[in-house]
Design an enzyme around this catalytic site. Structure first.
Site, PDB file in Angstrom:
ATOM      1  N   ILE A  33       0.515   6.903   4.227  1.00 38.47           N
ATOM      2  CA  ILE A  33       1.675   6.614   5.085  1.00 38.47           C
ATOM      3  C   ILE A  33       2.690   5.740   4.335  1.00 38.47           C
ATOM      4  O   ILE A  33       3.904   5.949   4.430  1.00 38.47           O
ATOM      5  CB  ILE A  33       1.198   5.910   6.374  1.00 38.47           C
ATOM      6  N   GLY A  34       2.175   4.779   3.568  1.00 40.66           N
ATOM      7  CA  GLY A  34       3.061   3.861   2.842  1.00 40.66           C
ATOM      8  C   GLY A  34       3.919   4.590   1.824  1.00 40.66           C
ATOM      9  O   GLY A  34       5.121   4.306   1.690  1.00 40.66           O
TER      10      GLY A  34
ATOM     11  N   GLY B 226       0.818  -1.219   0.000  1.00 38.20           N
ATOM     12  CA  GLY B 226       0.000   0.000   0.000  1.00 38.20           C
ATOM     13  C   GLY B 226       0.846   1.259   0.000  1.00 38.20           C
ATOM     14  O   GLY B 226       0.525   2.230   0.680  1.00 38.20           O
ATOM     15  N   ALA B 227       1.922   1.246  -0.796  1.00 40.11           N
ATOM     16  CA  ALA B 227       2.839   2.398  -0.783  1.00 40.11           C
ATOM     17  C   ALA B 227       2.565   3.368  -1.920  1.00 40.11           C
ATOM     18  O   ALA B 227       3.386   4.223  -2.217  1.00 40.11           O
ATOM     19  CB  ALA B 227       4.280   1.911  -0.825  1.00 40.11           C
ATOM     20  N   ASN B 228       1.388   3.242  -2.549  1.00 36.31           N
ATOM     21  CA  ASN B 228       1.059   4.182  -3.614  1.00 36.31           C
ATOM     22  C   ASN B 228       0.483   5.489  -3.072  1.00 36.31           C
ATOM     23  O   ASN B 228       0.374   6.471  -3.789  1.00 36.31           O
ATOM     24  CB  ASN B 228       0.070   3.551  -4.603  1.00 36.31           C
TER      25      ASN B 228
ATOM     26  N   TYR C 223     -12.639  -3.090  11.984  1.00 39.47           N
ATOM     27  CA  TYR C 223     -11.296  -2.509  11.810  1.00 39.47           C
ATOM     28  C   TYR C 223     -10.447  -2.767  13.064  1.00 39.47           C
ATOM     29  O   TYR C 223      -9.306  -3.218  12.969  1.00 39.47           O
ATOM     30  CB  TYR C 223     -11.421  -1.008  11.541  1.00 39.47           C
TER      31      TYR C 223
HETATM   32  N1  NAP Z   1      -4.476   7.295   8.855  1.00 41.53           N
HETATM   33  C1  NAP Z   1      -4.575   7.036  10.143  1.00 41.53           C
HETATM   34  O1  NAP Z   1      -4.998   7.892  10.955  1.00 41.53           O
HETATM   35  C2  NAP Z   1      -4.160   5.696  10.678  1.00 41.53           C
HETATM   36  C3  NAP Z   1      -4.257   5.469  12.056  1.00 41.53           C
HETATM   37  C4  NAP Z   1      -3.883   4.221  12.562  1.00 41.53           C
HETATM   38  C5  NAP Z   1      -3.425   3.239  11.703  1.00 41.53           C
HETATM   39  N2  NAP Z   1      -3.348   3.479  10.360  1.00 41.53           N
HETATM   40  C6  NAP Z   1      -2.865   2.380   9.488  1.00 41.53           C
HETATM   41  O2  NAP Z   1      -1.900   2.876   8.573  1.00 41.53           O
HETATM   42  C7  NAP Z   1      -1.879   2.043   7.412  1.00 41.53           C
HETATM   43  C8  NAP Z   1      -1.814   2.917   6.174  1.00 41.53           C
HETATM   44  O3  NAP Z   1      -3.029   3.630   6.076  1.00 41.53           O
HETATM   45  P1  NAP Z   1      -3.125   5.116   5.477  1.00 41.53           P
HETATM   46  O4  NAP Z   1      -3.595   5.969   6.581  1.00 41.53           O
HETATM   47  O5  NAP Z   1      -1.907   5.485   4.727  1.00 41.53           O
HETATM   48  O6  NAP Z   1      -4.382   4.918   4.508  1.00 41.53           O
HETATM   49  P2  NAP Z   1      -4.538   5.080   2.922  1.00 41.53           P
HETATM   50  O7  NAP Z   1      -4.015   6.408   2.493  1.00 41.53           O
HETATM   51  O8  NAP Z   1      -5.949   4.742   2.634  1.00 41.53           O
HETATM   52  O9  NAP Z   1      -3.567   3.953   2.365  1.00 41.53           O
HETATM   53  C9  NAP Z   1      -3.934   2.606   2.467  1.00 41.53           C
HETATM   54  C10 NAP Z   1      -3.179   1.825   1.442  1.00 41.53           C
HETATM   55  O10 NAP Z   1      -3.614   0.464   1.501  1.00 41.53           O
HETATM   56  C11 NAP Z   1      -3.892   0.047   0.183  1.00 41.53           C
HETATM   57  N3  NAP Z   1      -4.846  -1.070   0.111  1.00 41.53           N
HETATM   58  C12 NAP Z   1      -6.123  -1.096   0.519  1.00 41.53           C
HETATM   59  N4  NAP Z   1      -6.690  -2.275   0.196  1.00 41.53           N
HETATM   60  C13 NAP Z   1      -5.722  -2.994  -0.447  1.00 41.53           C
HETATM   61  C14 NAP Z   1      -5.686  -4.263  -1.044  1.00 41.53           C
HETATM   62  N5  NAP Z   1      -6.765  -5.051  -1.106  1.00 41.53           N
HETATM   63  N6  NAP Z   1      -4.538  -4.682  -1.620  1.00 41.53           N
HETATM   64  C15 NAP Z   1      -3.446  -3.899  -1.608  1.00 41.53           C
HETATM   65  N7  NAP Z   1      -3.422  -2.677  -1.072  1.00 41.53           N
HETATM   66  C16 NAP Z   1      -4.553  -2.227  -0.512  1.00 41.53           C
HETATM   67  C17 NAP Z   1      -4.459   1.276  -0.496  1.00 41.53           C
HETATM   68  O11 NAP Z   1      -4.446   1.110  -1.902  1.00 41.53           O
HETATM   69  P3  NAP Z   1      -5.439   1.975  -2.856  1.00 41.53           P
HETATM   70  O12 NAP Z   1      -4.850   3.345  -2.938  1.00 41.53           O
HETATM   71  O13 NAP Z   1      -5.445   1.231  -4.139  1.00 41.53           O
HETATM   72  O14 NAP Z   1      -6.778   1.969  -2.179  1.00 41.53           O
HETATM   73  C18 NAP Z   1      -3.467   2.299   0.001  1.00 41.53           C
HETATM   74  O15 NAP Z   1      -2.283   2.223  -0.749  1.00 41.53           O
HETATM   75  C19 NAP Z   1      -3.116   1.160   7.507  1.00 41.53           C
HETATM   76  O16 NAP Z   1      -2.728  -0.133   7.905  1.00 41.53           O
HETATM   77  C20 NAP Z   1      -3.953   1.804   8.592  1.00 41.53           C
HETATM   78  O17 NAP Z   1      -4.756   0.868   9.276  1.00 41.53           O
HETATM   79  C21 NAP Z   1      -3.687   4.682   9.835  1.00 41.53           C
END
Ligand code: NAP
Length: 324
Positions: free
Chosen positions: A59-60, A54-56, A208
């Site tokens: 956070i990734g 999920g690095a597109n 979640y």
């Molecule tokens: N943001 C927060 O406040 C927060 C807080 C606590 C924990 N986290 C954790 O941080 C991590 C990163 O989240 P983020 O906040 O950066 O959210 P984000 O911007 O929505 O990024 C999530 C990433 O996961 C990918 N993903 C989702 N479903 C997938 C699948 N079936 N196969 C492969 N990739 C998939 C998404 O791809 P697409 O772009 O294609 O959808 C995107 O690249 C997550 O594990 C989340 O639970 C975040």
């Protein structure tokens, strides 16, 4: 009476003008507080290979940028390769590191996970850092291609299978690190063995939390099993970060917009992931949970070794794998 009314108006006016001014003056302090811990390590990663799911975006993507800046070969593992390529070319241009590549990985489909792993293992001889970062949150009830509830399937089982498939390469490349991005939300989670797929009752917020607790328990059991291999496994909470994670909830999307000032930027949110991946002082630290680049409190459920073992066995059964 008139004097009392005047003084009330005075206080109200003072508050109306003073509060925003106070907020403005305090803004840099608030921002510093919100930003949280920073990875202070200057460790270089030349010659190291990292996979980040999920690095597109979010956070990734910022984690990928930081590892690329330090010289690593970074594999952006994502389901949307067009978005992945856009992120990769941006990172290559900014860091001057040409070794940022994109590979297709859909964690909601075990066939895709197996294809990703097979292609990775055929092309890459080493793997030093695996960051299980991808995640979904607040999805309406839905299932993965293999019939797992979406949060469980993507956030836990998908990464469980991916780690299983890549583990030998990590061991061969040791010292190596596995970093599982969990959440503070794990405190609200339980492992509902009687209804793992949420078929009897489903709440998307809790689903979640359950999956994020699974990340913590997986890390704990994995670390225990990896003792002596020089492969470490740690979990983390990145903070509340302004990303697209809340995309499935209209209300949360608006709340995130309105309070964006009080959220970490994605770069700030990536700091603990980068810390767990590179910090010299964590070389042999394993089975821990971090937030803001320091150890953090794990819920009592997240410290339950029996549940961790049971979840491990059930996950193997669901995925049809044998992982001793
Ligand atoms: N943001 C927060 O406040 C927060 C807080 C606590 C924990 N986290 C954790 O941080 C991590 C990163 O989240 P983020 O906040 O950066 O959210 P984000 O911007 O929505 O990024 C999530 C990433 O996961 C990918 N993903 C989702 N479903 C997938 C699948 N079936 N196969 C492969 N990739 C998939 C998404 O791809 P697409 O772009 O294609 O959808 C995107 O690249 C997550 O594990 C989340 O639970 C975040």
């Amino acid at each position: 009476m008139a004097a009392a009314a005047m003084s009330c108006w005075g206080v109200a006016l003072g508050a109306a003008v003073g509060f925003p001014l106070l907020l403005l003056a305090a803004a840099p302090c608030i921002r510093r507080f919100v930003a949280g811990g920073r990875c202070e390590s200057a460790a270089r990663l030349d010659g190291k290979v990292a996979v980040i799911t999920g690095a597109n975006t979010g956070i990734g993507k910022e984690t990928a940028r930081e590892l690329a800046r330090r010289g690593a070969r970074v594999i952006i593992a994502c389901r949307d390769t067009a978005k992945g390529e856009a992120a990769a070319s941006e990172i290559r241009a900014e860091t001057g590191n040409p070794q940022v590549v994109v590979k297709k990985l859909d964690l909601a489909d075990t066939k895709s996970i197996r294809e990703f792993a097979a292609s990775f293992l055929a092309e890459e001889k080493e793997l030093h850092i695996l960051i299980n970062n991808a995640g979904v949150m607040l999805c309406p009830y839905s299932k993965t291609a293999d019939g797992f509830e979406m949060h469980l399937g993507v956030n836990h089982l998908g990464h469980f299978l991916l780690t299983f498939l890549l583990l030998e390469r990590l061991k061969q490349s040791a010292p190596a690190r596995i970093v599982n991005v969990s959440s503070l939300g794990h405190h609200g989670g339980r492992i509902r063995f009687h209804d793992l797929n949420g078929e009897k009752s489903y709440n998307r917020g809790l689903a979640y939390c359950h999956s994020k607790l699974a990340n913590v328990l997986f890390t704990r059991e994995l670390a225990r099993r990896l003792q002596g291999t020089k492969v470490t496994a740690n979990a983390l909470h990145p903070g509340s970060v302004n990303t697209e994670l809340v995309r499935h909830s209209f209300a949360m999307t608006w709340l995130w917009r309105i309070f964006s000032f009080f959220l970490k930027t994605p770069w700030e949110g990536a700091q603990t992931s980068v810390y767990c991946a590179v910090a010299e002082e964590l070389e042999s630290v394993t089975g821990q949970y971090f937030s803001d680049c320091r150890p953090a409190y794990v819920s009592s459920w997240g410290r339950d070794d029996e549940t961790a073992k049971k979840l491990w066995n059930v996950s193997c059964e669901l995925l049809g794998i044998q992982w001793d």
